[in-house]
Design an enzyme around this catalytic site. Structure first.
Site, PDB file in Angstrom:
ATOM      1  N   HIS A 126       0.844  -1.191   0.000  1.00  0.00           N
ATOM      2  CA  HIS A 126       0.000   0.000   0.000  1.00  0.00           C
ATOM      3  C   HIS A 126       0.885   1.250   0.000  1.00  0.00           C
ATOM      4  CE1 HIS A 126      -2.240  -3.266   1.924  1.00  0.00           C
ATOM      5  NE2 HIS A 126      -3.326  -2.714   1.398  1.00  0.00           N
TER       6      HIS A 126
ATOM      7  N   LYS B 276      -1.342  -8.114  -4.022  1.00  0.00           N
ATOM      8  CA  LYS B 276      -2.239  -6.954  -4.030  1.00  0.00           C
ATOM      9  C   LYS B 276      -1.405  -5.679  -4.012  1.00  0.00           C
ATOM     10  CE  LYS B 276      -5.639  -4.546  -1.153  1.00  0.00           C
ATOM     11  NZ  LYS B 276      -6.267  -4.533   0.204  1.00  0.00           N
TER      12      LYS B 276
END
Length: 230
Positions: free
Chosen positions: A121, A148
């Site tokens: 992230h 991700k």
């Protein structure tokens, strides 16, 4: 790729991100999601195991503070919580930056036959293509089943950069998200390019990342733009 009985990679799958069991009030209504992500870094007073009592495929996430989470304990305590809860979920999410516990969480999950999402992230920017490629390689080398990548998009050039990365790695089991208001469209359209999952909160007040679309609204959009049976 399987999480529980769910096959990924055929059509966009909606992940409902929750911190409690309020979503169970909707169990008698048509389901708007395919998986549930339990954000245990946001859980306060609820006992962990009862929260996981559901037949829906589940993802365990205990997000670290440095990647936007709220876990208050030490990395040792976070690892122990992962180890306690792994047997009760379908998959786990652990950040690539969690160097001291990353290997143990992945090993514990794989020993229990659970899938691992290794996540990255960045709430400030979208890294360049070379950096994104390196992130993917590092996550795969660590043992990720799914990678991700959620990054902040300042403009449409960032959207294009992440879209290119998604297309080029569509066969690598990836989830790509452009965070922020500019990036909101990525949550709906990146699955058409190869991203496996779409994350959504139960309602607007439950958002856990900028640019998220609430589950009901996202479900309607998915039905509109992906008319095939899911």
């Amino acid at each position: 790729m399987m999480i529980g009985k769910l096959t990924l990679g055929t059509a966009p799958k909606i992940v409902l991100s929750v911190k409690d069991n309020a979503w169970l009030a909707k169990k008698n209504k048509p389901r708007l999601f395919d998986l549930v992500e339990f954000r245990f870094d946001l859980v306060s007073s609820l006992a962990p195991k009862p929260l996981l009592q559901t037949t829906v495929p589940t993802i365990l996430t205990i997000r670290s503070k440095k990647e936007g989470g709220s876990f208050q304990g030490s990395e040792r305590e976070r690892l122990l919580l992962y180890q306690e809860l792994i047997p009760h979920v379908s998959a786990v999410d652990i950040e690539l930056s969690s160097k001291t516990i990353l290997g143990d969480v992945i090993e514990n999950a794989h020993d229990a036959k659970k899938k691992v999402i290794v996540s990255y992230h960045n709430f400030d920017k979208t890294p360049n293509a070379l950096a994104l490629d390196k992130l993917l390689k590092r996550a795969k080398s660590a043992g990720a089943d799914i990678v991700k990548v959620a990054v902040f998009a300042k403009d449409h050039k960032d959207i294009q950069k992440l879209a290119r990365f998604t297309v080029e790695n569509a066969n690598q089991n990836i989830v790509t998200i452009a965070m922020g208001e500019v990036g909101a469209l990525s949550r709906l359209f990146f699955p058409a390019l190869g991203s496996l999952l779409i994350y959504a909160p139960l309602s607007a007040k439950d958002k856990t990342a900028p640019g998220q679309i609430d589950c009901k609204g996202l479900s309607l959009l998915v039905k509109r733009f992906y008319p095939r049976p899911r």
